[in-house]
Design a protein around this motif. Structure first.
Motif, PDB file in Angstrom:
ATOM      1  N   THR A   1      42.344  80.404  63.763  1.00 22.13           N
ATOM      2  CA  THR A   1      41.594  80.631  62.535  1.00 22.13           C
ATOM      3  C   THR A   1      40.643  81.810  62.698  1.00 22.13           C
ATOM      4  N   PHE A   2      40.376  82.502  61.599  1.00 22.30           N
ATOM      5  CA  PHE A   2      39.423  83.603  61.617  1.00 22.30           C
ATOM      6  C   PHE A   2      38.015  83.126  61.251  1.00 22.30           C
ATOM      7  N   ASN A   3      37.900  81.870  60.848  1.00 20.31           N
ATOM      8  CA  ASN A   3      36.607  81.359  60.428  1.00 20.31           C
ATOM      9  C   ASN A   3      36.446  79.905  60.882  1.00 20.31           C
ATOM     10  N   PRO A   4      36.352  79.671  62.191  1.00 15.84           N
ATOM     11  CA  PRO A   4      36.339  78.290  62.687  1.00 15.84           C
ATOM     12  C   PRO A   4      35.135  77.482  62.248  1.00 15.84           C
ATOM     13  N   ASP A   5      34.006  78.155  61.958  1.00 18.91           N
ATOM     14  CA  ASP A   5      32.833  77.369  61.586  1.00 18.91           C
ATOM     15  C   ASP A   5      32.975  76.733  60.201  1.00 18.91           C
ATOM     16  N   LYS A   6      33.990  77.124  59.439  1.00 24.55           N
ATOM     17  CA  LYS A   6      34.217  76.446  58.158  1.00 24.55           C
ATOM     18  C   LYS A   6      34.550  74.983  58.403  1.00 24.55           C
ATOM     19  N   TYR A   7      35.251  74.691  59.517  1.00 24.29           N
ATOM     20  CA  TYR A   7      35.570  73.315  59.856  1.00 24.29           C
ATOM     21  C   TYR A   7      34.302  72.543  60.204  1.00 24.29           C
ATOM     22  N   VAL A   8      33.446  73.181  60.982  1.00 23.94           N
ATOM     23  CA  VAL A   8      32.196  72.546  61.383  1.00 23.94           C
ATOM     24  C   VAL A   8      31.321  72.234  60.184  1.00 23.94           C
ATOM     25  N   ASN A   9      31.152  73.215  59.309  1.00 26.37           N
ATOM     26  CA  ASN A   9      30.290  73.024  58.145  1.00 26.37           C
ATOM     27  C   ASN A   9      30.824  71.938  57.215  1.00 26.37           C
ATOM     28  N   ALA A  10      32.131  71.947  56.994  1.00 27.64           N
ATOM     29  CA  ALA A  10      32.731  70.944  56.115  1.00 27.64           C
ATOM     30  C   ALA A  10      32.576  69.539  56.705  1.00 27.64           C
ATOM     31  N   LEU A  11      32.778  69.416  58.008  1.00 27.72           N
ATOM     32  CA  LEU A  11      32.642  68.111  58.653  1.00 27.72           C
ATOM     33  C   LEU A  11      31.202  67.640  58.640  1.00 27.72           C
ATOM     34  N   ASN A  12      30.271  68.528  58.951  1.00 28.55           N
ATOM     35  CA  ASN A  12      28.849  68.159  58.943  1.00 28.55           C
ATOM     36  C   ASN A  12      28.431  67.588  57.593  1.00 28.55           C
ATOM     37  N   ALA A  13      28.911  68.205  56.517  1.00 33.06           N
ATOM     38  CA  ALA A  13      28.531  67.763  55.179  1.00 33.06           C
ATOM     39  C   ALA A  13      29.017  66.349  54.914  1.00 33.06           C
ATOM     40  N   GLU A  14      30.242  66.047  55.317  1.00 37.88           N
ATOM     41  CA  GLU A  14      30.790  64.706  55.097  1.00 37.88           C
ATOM     42  C   GLU A  14      30.084  63.669  55.953  1.00 37.88           C
ATOM     43  N   VAL A  15      29.829  64.009  57.211  1.00 34.16           N
ATOM     44  CA  VAL A  15      29.133  63.078  58.105  1.00 34.16           C
ATOM     45  C   VAL A  15      27.744  62.773  57.570  1.00 34.16           C
ATOM     46  N   ASP A  16      27.016  63.806  57.158  1.00 33.05           N
ATOM     47  CA  ASP A  16      25.669  63.607  56.614  1.00 33.05           C
ATOM     48  C   ASP A  16      25.690  62.656  55.418  1.00 33.05           C
ATOM     49  N   LYS A  17      26.669  62.846  54.535  1.00 32.89           N
ATOM     50  CA  LYS A  17      26.752  62.027  53.330  1.00 32.89           C
ATOM     51  C   LYS A  17      26.960  60.553  53.670  1.00 32.89           C
ATOM     52  N   ILE A  18      27.871  60.284  54.581  1.00 33.14           N
ATOM     53  CA  ILE A  18      28.183  58.895  54.922  1.00 33.14           C
ATOM     54  C   ILE A  18      27.040  58.247  55.691  1.00 33.14           C
ATOM     55  N   VAL A  19      26.488  58.974  56.656  1.00 33.20           N
ATOM     56  CA  VAL A  19      25.392  58.428  57.448  1.00 33.20           C
ATOM     57  C   VAL A  19      24.190  58.115  56.570  1.00 33.20           C
ATOM     58  N   LYS A  20      23.881  58.999  55.629  1.00 32.02           N
ATOM     59  CA  LYS A  20      22.751  58.756  54.727  1.00 32.02           C
ATOM     60  C   LYS A  20      23.006  57.536  53.847  1.00 32.02           C
ATOM     61  N   GLY A  21      24.222  57.404  53.366  1.00 37.41           N
ATOM     62  CA  GLY A  21      24.549  56.250  52.545  1.00 37.41           C
ATOM     63  C   GLY A  21      24.457  54.953  53.322  1.00 37.41           C
ATOM     64  N   ALA A  22      25.018  54.937  54.523  1.00 33.56           N
ATOM     65  CA  ALA A  22      24.990  53.727  55.336  1.00 33.56           C
ATOM     66  C   ALA A  22      23.585  53.399  55.812  1.00 33.56           C
ATOM     67  N   SER A  23      22.761  54.417  56.007  1.00 38.23           N
ATOM     68  CA  SER A  23      21.394  54.201  56.494  1.00 38.23           C
ATOM     69  C   SER A  23      20.531  53.454  55.484  1.00 38.23           C
ATOM     70  N   ARG A  24      20.951  53.444  54.248  1.00 43.77           N
ATOM     71  CA  ARG A  24      20.208  52.691  53.231  1.00 43.77           C
ATOM     72  C   ARG A  24      20.437  51.185  53.359  1.00 43.77           C
ATOM     73  N   CYS A  25      21.478  50.802  54.073  1.00 43.89           N
ATOM     74  CA  CYS A  25      21.754  49.381  54.273  1.00 43.89           C
ATOM     75  C   CYS A  25      20.705  48.787  55.203  1.00 43.89           C
ATOM     76  N   THR A  26      20.318  47.560  54.937  1.00 45.73           N
ATOM     77  CA  THR A  26      19.229  46.947  55.696  1.00 45.73           C
ATOM     78  C   THR A  26      19.695  46.153  56.903  1.00 45.73           C
ATOM     79  N   THR A  27      20.965  45.773  56.961  1.00 48.83           N
ATOM     80  CA  THR A  27      21.465  44.998  58.098  1.00 48.83           C
ATOM     81  C   THR A  27      22.603  45.736  58.773  1.00 48.83           C
ATOM     82  N   THR A  28      22.848  45.406  60.039  1.00 53.31           N
ATOM     83  CA  THR A  28      23.961  46.016  60.769  1.00 53.31           C
ATOM     84  C   THR A  28      25.281  45.665  60.099  1.00 53.31           C
ATOM     85  N   TYR A  29      25.423  44.425  59.698  1.00 56.96           N
ATOM     86  CA  TYR A  29      26.661  44.004  59.030  1.00 56.96           C
ATOM     87  C   TYR A  29      26.931  44.875  57.804  1.00 56.96           C
ATOM     88  N   ASP A  30      25.913  45.128  57.004  1.00 60.17           N
ATOM     89  CA  ASP A  30      26.094  45.929  55.792  1.00 60.17           C
ATOM     90  C   ASP A  30      26.451  47.377  56.124  1.00 60.17           C
TER      91      ASP A  30
END
Length: 414
Positions: free
Chosen positions: A154-183
């Protein structure tokens, strides 16, 4: 109308080891853990090739703050001191962009076991395949790790990094709102099951001589979170990665489940449970006319189950010892009151009614015999519509499915 339960295959594949001389270093972007920004990767300088001697002072296990990611060292303690030295060298080297290594006083068997452990523990290096080449004709042992072609060319490998970071941030933030480990566990489980498609074309391509970029990516956390397509290895690595990002102890496991497969084991409140997100993401179902009956459905048949239950269908590889699980507190069905040791119409009615707003309702039973009783009474005898919450389904065809290994029945309401 019954639809016989079908098990899906898996795209996990074994180590590809080829005898070949090596001699170049590829530039990669790498993981530089930053708790404040919650990013995964930073660009680093390429270092020159080095020779490592594992007979020197034993390499210590990296401290978490120095580790190149929040996922680390789950199977590391099962390695001997030489293998741990190799593992730590790989962890530091891959993060610096190194693919070429030379090891003194190291056998190929030790390297392979260390590399297997490293690959299990560190899916954040998503561009790195499970293949490597080696030269053993002369000392030292010379190794070249093999990045996937999409990353190399690829000529632009950081596009993969940036795209992945955005998805990880979204999911982690959503899950972090849960109050229990099970949730938190359920949030990530459901996100993957609802947003990722199991790609059978990808599975077929794994056995061919050509692998597309999509197939290469589908074996990694990138393919799951960015492309939304994967096979079992991608599902399980991603669940492992996100759980540990959220502070939940989780393990990645490979083995046999009617074919090579991958799954997880995780800890909630001091107890271990087994999880197969791939098999909880059920196939799209269609009627005889080709109309979609269910899309992106989730069934919790392999959600936080015991070792004994899991062993009916899953056998882990003997490479590493896996945790033992015998607690049932967070089994999805028992935790939510959808489990019946014995079938009883009234008890089943109450449990199903509590799920009336869902697109799929389900129950788990204590044996296959009780599962069969439920199917015969609720569906074959059409008593399901006698439950007040489901009266509108009177004289309508209902699609349902069963898992005869886990004693689970689920019914589609859409």
């Amino acid at each position: 109308m019954a639809d016989n339960n079908k098990r899906r295959g898996c795209g996990c594949f074994g180590w590809v080891i080829v005898l070949i001389a090596i001699g170049f270093v590829l530039s990669l972007f790498t993981n530089g853990s930053d708790e404040s920004t919650d990013t995964l990767f930073d660009e680093t300088e390429i270092t020159t090739d080095n020779t490592y001697d594992t007979t020197e002072e034993e390499t210590e296990k990296p401290e978490k703050e120095d580790n190149y990611g929040d996922i680390y060292n789950k199977v590391y303690p099962q390695l001997n001191s030489i293998q741990q030295g190799i593992y730590n060298t790989l962890l530091e080297g891959v993060a610096r962009g190194e693919n070429d290594y030379k090891f003194n006083n190291v056998t190929l068997q030790d390297f392979d076991r260390a590399f297997t452990a490293f690959s299990y523990d560190h899916p954040e290096f998503f561009w790195l395949s499970t293949s490597y080449t080696y030269s053993y004709s002369t000392k030292p042992l010379t190794i070249e790790l093999e990045p996937y072609s999409y990353w190399v060319y690829t000529f632009n490998p950081d596009k993969y990094v940036n795209a992945l970071n955005a998805e990880v941030d979204k999911i982690v933030k959503g899950a972090s709102r849960c109050t229990t480990t099970y949730d938190k566990v359920k949030y990530v489980h459901d996100y993957l099951a609802e947003n990722v498609i199991y790609d059978y074309d990808m599975l077929d391509e794994l056995d061919s001589s050509f692998r597309s970029t999509s197939t290469e990516q589908g074996l990694s956390i990138y393919g799951v979170l960015v492309n939304g397509k994967a096979v079992c290895g991608g599902y399980s690595e991603t669940f492992f990665f996100l759980m540990n990002k959220l502070g939940v102890d989780c393990h990645y496991i490979q083995g046999d489940a009617g074919g090579y497969h991958a799954w997880n084991c995780l800890e909630i409140d001091g107890e271990y449970y087994y999880m197969d997100v791939t098999w909880d993401d059920i196939d799209t179902q269609k009627d005889d006319a080709g109309n979609v009956l269910n899309d992106n459905g989730v069934v919790y048949r392999y959600f936080c189950v015991t070792s004994s239950e899991f062993s009916r269908t899953h056998t882990p590889d003997s490479d590493f010892i896996v945790p033992y699980a015998n607690d049932t507190d967070y089994d999805y069905f028992k935790h939510n009151g959808y489990y019946l040791e014995k079938y009883d119409f009234q008890a089943a009615s109450e449990a199903l009614s509590r799920q009336a707003k869902q697109e799929i309702v389900s129950l788990k039973f204590g044996s296959k015999y009780e599962l069969d009783r439920a199917v015969d009474d609720l569906l074959n005898s059409d008593r399901f519509s006698d439950i007040s919450s489901f009266g509108k389904y009177k004289n309508k065809t209902l699609w349902y499915n069963t898992d005869e290994d886990m004693y689970v029945l689920w019914i589609y309401l859409n």
